[in-house]
Motif scaffolding. Structure first.
Motif, PDB file in Angstrom:
ATOM      1  N   GLY A 188      12.996  11.850   9.077  1.00 37.51           N
ATOM      2  CA  GLY A 188      12.008  10.594   8.097  1.00 37.51           C
ATOM      3  C   GLY A 188      11.122  11.443   7.357  1.00 37.51           C
ATOM      4  N   ALA A 189      10.055  12.252   8.052  1.00 39.33           N
ATOM      5  CA  ALA A 189       9.087  12.915   7.226  1.00 39.33           C
ATOM      6  C   ALA A 189       9.398  13.470   6.278  1.00 39.33           C
ATOM      7  N   ASN A 190      10.512  14.636   6.509  1.00 40.96           N
ATOM      8  CA  ASN A 190      10.887  15.640   5.660  1.00 40.96           C
ATOM      9  C   ASN A 190      11.495  14.952   4.404  1.00 40.96           C
ATOM     10  N   MET A 191      12.241  13.904   4.724  1.00 41.46           N
ATOM     11  CA  MET A 191      12.973  13.063   3.465  1.00 41.46           C
ATOM     12  C   MET A 191      11.898  12.512   2.850  1.00 41.46           C
ATOM     13  N   GLN A 192      10.992  11.929   3.201  1.00 42.43           N
ATOM     14  CA  GLN A 192      10.023  11.047   2.577  1.00 42.43           C
ATOM     15  C   GLN A 192       9.194  12.170   1.565  1.00 42.43           C
ATOM     16  N   LYS A 193       8.980  13.183   2.224  1.00 43.14           N
ATOM     17  CA  LYS A 193       8.190  14.218   1.085  1.00 43.14           C
ATOM     18  C   LYS A 193       9.013  14.888   0.305  1.00 43.14           C
ATOM     19  N   PHE A 194      10.354  14.889   0.617  1.00 40.35           N
ATOM     20  CA  PHE A 194      11.465  15.414  -0.508  1.00 40.35           C
ATOM     21  C   PHE A 194      11.521  14.405  -1.546  1.00 40.35           C
ATOM     22  N   TYR A 195      11.672  13.056  -1.267  1.00 36.77           N
ATOM     23  CA  TYR A 195      11.851  12.271  -2.566  1.00 36.77           C
ATOM     24  C   TYR A 195      10.478  12.027  -3.221  1.00 36.77           C
ATOM     25  N   TYR A 196       9.324  12.227  -2.726  1.00 35.42           N
ATOM     26  CA  TYR A 196       8.022  12.103  -3.306  1.00 35.42           C
ATOM     27  C   TYR A 196       8.026  13.371  -4.009  1.00 35.42           C
ATOM     28  N   LYS A 197       8.254  14.519  -3.747  1.00 35.83           N
ATOM     29  CA  LYS A 197       8.360  15.747  -4.541  1.00 35.83           C
ATOM     30  C   LYS A 197       9.209  15.496  -5.732  1.00 35.83           C
ATOM     31  N   THR A 198      10.329  14.837  -5.479  1.00 37.50           N
ATOM     32  CA  THR A 198      11.558  14.957  -6.602  1.00 37.50           C
ATOM     33  C   THR A 198      11.632  13.658  -7.436  1.00 37.50           C
ATOM     34  N   GLU A 199      11.141  12.524  -6.875  1.00 41.00           N
ATOM     35  CA  GLU A 199      11.111  11.082  -7.576  1.00 41.00           C
ATOM     36  C   GLU A 199       9.804  10.795  -7.005  1.00 41.00           C
ATOM     37  N   PRO A 200       8.612  10.995  -7.570  1.00 39.64           N
ATOM     38  CA  PRO A 200       7.334  10.573  -6.847  1.00 39.64           C
ATOM     39  C   PRO A 200       7.093   8.808  -6.914  1.00 39.64           C
ATOM     40  N   ASP A 201       7.967   8.358  -8.037  1.00 43.73           N
ATOM     41  CA  ASP A 201       7.729   6.856  -8.020  1.00 43.73           C
ATOM     42  C   ASP A 201       8.828   5.855  -7.239  1.00 43.73           C
ATOM     43  N   LYS A 202       9.703   6.689  -6.513  1.00 45.70           N
ATOM     44  CA  LYS A 202      10.750   6.101  -5.675  1.00 45.70           C
ATOM     45  C   LYS A 202      10.234   5.687  -4.365  1.00 45.70           C
ATOM     46  N   PRO A 203      10.371   4.526  -3.946  1.00 44.37           N
ATOM     47  CA  PRO A 203      10.256   4.061  -2.334  1.00 44.37           C
ATOM     48  C   PRO A 203      11.079   4.943  -1.534  1.00 44.37           C
ATOM     49  N   PHE A 204      10.657   5.312  -0.367  1.00 45.59           N
ATOM     50  CA  PHE A 204      11.518   5.674   0.615  1.00 45.59           C
ATOM     51  C   PHE A 204      11.692   4.898   1.672  1.00 45.59           C
ATOM     52  N   LEU A 205      12.835   4.193   2.293  1.00 47.14           N
ATOM     53  CA  LEU A 205      13.083   3.359   3.225  1.00 47.14           C
ATOM     54  C   LEU A 205      12.277   2.132   3.075  1.00 47.14           C
ATOM     55  N   GLY A 206      12.023   1.774   1.626  1.00 53.23           N
ATOM     56  CA  GLY A 206      11.109   0.431   1.450  1.00 53.23           C
ATOM     57  C   GLY A 206       9.646   0.882   1.543  1.00 53.23           C
ATOM     58  N   ILE A 207       9.359   2.343   1.852  1.00 48.82           N
ATOM     59  CA  ILE A 207       8.102   2.731   2.024  1.00 48.82           C
ATOM     60  C   ILE A 207       7.686   3.031   0.425  1.00 48.82           C
ATOM     61  N   ARG A 208       6.576   2.638  -0.066  1.00 51.51           N
ATOM     62  CA  ARG A 208       6.027   2.868  -1.361  1.00 51.51           C
ATOM     63  C   ARG A 208       5.118   4.094  -1.287  1.00 51.51           C
ATOM     64  N   PRO A 209       5.263   5.213  -1.931  1.00 52.78           N
ATOM     65  CA  PRO A 209       4.314   6.405  -1.941  1.00 52.78           C
ATOM     66  C   PRO A 209       2.842   5.818  -2.241  1.00 52.78           C
ATOM     67  N   GLU A 210       1.758   6.348  -1.096  1.00 53.29           N
ATOM     68  CA  GLU A 210       0.293   5.765  -1.582  1.00 53.29           C
ATOM     69  C   GLU A 210      -0.134   7.456  -1.499  1.00 53.29           C
ATOM     70  N   VAL A 211      -1.060   7.639  -2.359  1.00 59.69           N
ATOM     71  CA  VAL A 211      -1.761   8.957  -2.459  1.00 59.69           C
ATOM     72  C   VAL A 211      -3.006   9.299  -2.172  1.00 59.69           C
ATOM     73  N   VAL A 212      -3.733  10.235  -1.961  1.00 55.82           N
ATOM     74  CA  VAL A 212      -4.908  10.453  -2.235  1.00 55.82           C
ATOM     75  C   VAL A 212      -4.972  11.511  -3.414  1.00 55.82           C
ATOM     76  N   THR A 213      -5.708  11.179  -4.462  1.00 53.96           N
ATOM     77  CA  THR A 213      -5.667  12.050  -5.738  1.00 53.96           C
ATOM     78  C   THR A 213      -6.833  12.317  -6.201  1.00 53.96           C
ATOM     79  N   ASP A 214      -7.083  13.286  -6.872  1.00 54.51           N
ATOM     80  CA  ASP A 214      -8.290  13.759  -7.831  1.00 54.51           C
ATOM     81  C   ASP A 214      -8.242  13.455  -9.195  1.00 54.51           C
ATOM     82  N   GLY A 215      -6.872  12.949  -9.410  1.00 51.45           N
ATOM     83  CA  GLY A 215      -6.376  12.727 -10.999  1.00 51.45           C
ATOM     84  C   GLY A 215      -5.580  14.082 -11.396  1.00 51.45           C
ATOM     85  N   ASN A 216      -5.568  15.069 -10.753  1.00 54.93           N
ATOM     86  CA  ASN A 216      -4.522  16.053 -11.197  1.00 54.93           C
ATOM     87  C   ASN A 216      -3.729  16.369  -9.839  1.00 54.93           C
ATOM     88  N   ARG A 217      -4.206  16.438  -8.805  1.00 58.00           N
ATOM     89  CA  ARG A 217      -3.157  16.610  -7.567  1.00 58.00           C
ATOM     90  C   ARG A 217      -3.170  15.465  -6.549  1.00 58.00           C
TER      91      ARG A 217
END
Length: 359
Positions: free
Chosen positions: A246-275
């Motif tokens: 689950g963890a590896n798939m969630q990271k994979f989907y975030y890296k390849t499709e960053p706006d797509k939820p995984f198993l209903g989990i919407r990606p939440e991030v810590v960001t500095d605007g660039n990373r």
């Protein structure tokens, strides 16, 4: 004579796996790692699951026509291990000596490696993915051969624990080779170099040490565990699988499709605007929840054999602890250097390193 044949067995198997990998159809996948010269993403040709199916089919066919005993790899386990060790050492030297030093000691270069992501034949074979393919397929062949030996000894009285442990290891191998593209985004691919650790580790340690529980127990009779106890071991394994996969798939989907939820989990991030750093779902539980999953899977496999007081099966999960806990520290150091203040924000939000609420 049998010792020599056993010694040469991994040479034949590894060569055949390589030929199948090269000639069987494969998918070209764009990975996460950049080419050191062009800056473009590296491309990988993957067909691990097909190679696995072909090799298992060949093993079954050779056994059925009685050309090679089903339990051959068990019969020659020690000379086979010696042959694989020889291959691993020679490959590691060949992978390190031709390349320039990294600036570290020769011993460090030999163990950790010098080249980062070597590819051959225009990317047709990637060294790291080839190493993992060899290790995974050889592991499965060892599992099948050891299990066949146990069944030949005990027949209908075979231990359910041996059969369950073999089934879980088989699932582990099949799962890995079914999700090869996902593993292009994991630590090994982008952080490690090719040397003794990866070379000897995949060609020798991985396919032989992971069966250490079977080595120690396939000659023993059924210990008489209740089926619910074996069921509990399967629950431990699949709980770990859910965390790791689950963890590896969630990271994979975030890296390849960053706006797509995984198993209903919407990606939440810590960001500095660039990373950005993923901090929700599995990755909100701990910074390396996948490592906990790996340890739990190994624990389920070791326990399922039905000999909890025996030391040898426990070496498998203990190896994961020895490998992954220091790796987490190294990854934490690398990320702190790479992300700076952003990493501090992330660790403040995701407090636990591996085990939620504990560590």
């Amino acid at each position: 004579m049998i010792w020599l044949l056993g010694f040469l067995t991994p040479f034949a198997i590894y060569g055949l796996i390589t030929l199948l990998h090269y000639f069987l159809p494969g998918r070209w996948i764009v990975g996460y790692v950049d080419h050191p010269e062009t800056g473009e993403k590296l491309r990988y040709r993957l067909n691990g699951r097909l190679v696995l199916i072909a090799m298992v089919g060949l093993w079954a066919t050779l056994g059925y026509v009685e050309w090679v005993p089903y339990d051959w790899l068990y019969q020659v386990r020690w000379p086979s291990l010696a042959g694989a060790c020889t291959i691993g050492v020679v490959y590691s030297l060949m992978s390190v000596l031709p390349y320039p030093s990294t600036g570290k000691s020769f011993a460090a270069d030999l163990f950790l490696g010098r080249p980062e992501n070597p590819q051959f034949r225009g990317g047709h074979i990637d060294a790291k993915m080839w190493l993992y393919l060899i290790g995974a397929v050889m592991l499965e062949l060892n599992v099948l051969s050891f299990t066949a030996h146990h069944y030949q000894l005990y027949g209908a009285e075979s231990s359910p624990g041996i059969l369950l442990s073999a089934a879980l290891l088989t699932y582990f191998v099949l799962d890995y080779l079914s999700f090869e593209s996902v593993h292009l985004y994991t630590y090994d691919i982008f952080a490690e170099r090719v040397g003794f650790k990866l070379g000897w580790g995949c060609l020798t340690f991985y396919p032989y040490f992971y069966t250490i529980g079977l080595w120690a127990t396939v000659d023993l009779p059924d210990p008489g565990w209740a089926l619910w106890m074996h069921g509990a071991c399967a629950v431990i394994f699949f709980t770990g699988w859910c965390l790791a996969r689950g963890a590896n798939m969630q990271k994979f989907y975030y890296k390849t499709e960053p706006d797509k939820p995984f198993l209903g989990i919407r990606p939440e991030v810590v960001t500095d605007g660039n990373r950005s750093l993923l901090a929700s779902g599995f990755w909100g539980l701990s910074r390396h929840i996948n490592y906990l999953g790996e340890v739990l899977m190994a624990t389920g496999i070791a326990l399922s054999l039905g000999h909890p007081s025996m030391l040898w099966p426990w070496l498998y999960p203990l190896y994961y602890v020895a490998l992954l806990f220091p790796r987490e520290r190294d990854d934490d150091r690398r990320c702190a250097e790479k992300y700076g203040a952003l990493w501090d924000q992330y660790t403040a939000k995701v407090r636990y390193r591996i085990i939620p609420f504990i560590y």
